[in-house]
Enzyme design. Sequence first.
Site, PDB file in Angstrom:
ATOM      1  CD  GLU A  44      39.778  40.546  86.579  1.00  0.00           C
ATOM      2  OE1 GLU A  44      39.693  41.775  86.534  1.00  0.00           O
ATOM      3  OE2 GLU A  44      39.286  39.795  85.724  1.00  0.00           O
ATOM      4  NE  ARG A  83      39.526  34.777  81.451  1.00  0.00           N
ATOM      5  CZ  ARG A  83      40.319  35.737  81.003  1.00  0.00           C
ATOM      6  NH1 ARG A  83      41.498  35.443  80.491  1.00  0.00           N
ATOM      7  NH2 ARG A  83      39.930  36.998  81.049  1.00  0.00           N
ATOM      8  CB  THR A 122      36.046  35.517  82.966  1.00  0.00           C
ATOM      9  OG1 THR A 122      37.413  35.903  82.902  1.00  0.00           O
ATOM     10  CG2 THR A 122      35.618  35.023  81.590  1.00  0.00           C
ATOM     11  CE  LYS A 178      38.549  43.468  81.305  1.00  0.00           C
ATOM     12  NZ  LYS A 178      38.917  42.158  81.867  1.00  0.00           N
TER      13      LYS A 178
HETATM   14  C1  3PG Z   1      42.134  39.319  80.322  1.00  0.00           C
HETATM   15  O1  3PG Z   1      40.915  39.375  80.356  1.00  0.00           O
HETATM   16  O2  3PG Z   1      42.761  38.281  80.038  1.00  0.00           O
HETATM   17  C2  3PG Z   1      42.849  40.529  80.756  1.00  0.00           C
HETATM   18  O3  3PG Z   1      42.403  41.636  80.102  1.00  0.00           O
HETATM   19  C3  3PG Z   1      44.333  40.404  80.801  1.00  0.00           C
HETATM   20  O4  3PG Z   1      44.912  40.630  79.596  1.00  0.00           O
HETATM   21  P1  3PG Z   1      46.481  40.409  79.453  1.00  0.00           P
HETATM   22  O5  3PG Z   1      46.733  38.922  79.583  1.00  0.00           O
HETATM   23  O6  3PG Z   1      46.807  40.937  78.075  1.00  0.00           O
HETATM   24  O7  3PG Z   1      47.171  41.168  80.539  1.00  0.00           O
END
Ligand code: 3PG
Length: 209
Positions: free
Chosen positions: A42, A46, A69, A129
Site C-alpha cells: 500500500e 502521506r 492513509t 486492519k
Molecule cells: C502505518 O500506518 O504507518 C503502519 O501501520 C505501519 O506501522 P509501522 O511503521 O509500525 O510498521
Amino acid sequence: MTSDGLNLGGFGKIVPVLVIDDATTARPLAQALAAGGIRCAEITLRTAAAIEAIELVADVPDFLIGAGTVLTADDVDRVVDAGARFVVSPGLDDEVVSRCRHHDVTVIPGVATATEVQRAVRLGLDVLKFFPAEVMGGITTIEQLAGPFPGVRFMPSGGVTPLNVARYAQSTSVFAVSGSWMATRRLVAGGEFSQIARLSREAFELVSP
Ligand code: 3PG
C-alpha cells in the site's frame, strides 16, 4: 468485501506500508519487494508523490498495488483513478467504505476496539486492519476479538516487526500482516533497494508456513 475479493491469497500475506517522497523510486521499490517474494503493497497518501507513485506501480506485472492513509471519499476517487486495487484506512469511515463500494474496490478500514469491529460488521465488512496493533495488545487482542466476531479476519499493522510477525501470521484470524520495516521511508529515500529486497525475503520467509 471479503479477503477473497482482495485475493491476497494470490499475492501473499504481507502488505508493506510505503511512504514515498520521490515517485521515481516507486517502480524499483516494487521490483525490490517482488525480488524478496512480496507482491503487494500500500502506498500511503502521506506525501505529495503518492498519487504519481501509485500510477507508476499500477502496471507492474504480478504486483497488487493499493493505497493507504485514505481518509476521505475524495481520496478514494483519486487513488482508484491512479490505479489502486484496494484501499486501506487507519480508521473506520462510512463515506470511505461506501465510496470504495461505489468503485467496486476492496476496502480495509482500521479498527482497534470491539465497538469499531461491531460497527464494521454492521456495514457488511469482514476484513479489517487492526491498528495500531502492538500498542492495542497485539495478537492477544486479535484472538480475544475473534471470540464474538468469528467471521472477521484482521490485518495487524503498527509495531509489527521481524520479532513478532510470525506469531501474527500463524493466527487463523489474520489474513495478512502489514508494516514498514522492510521498506522504511529512509531506505526508500536512500534508494537502498538491495537492502529492501533482503529484508523482504526475510519477512517472506518468516510468514511462510
Ligand atoms: C502505518 O500506518 O504507518 C503502519 O501501520 C505501519 O506501522 P509501522 O511503521 O509500525 O510498521
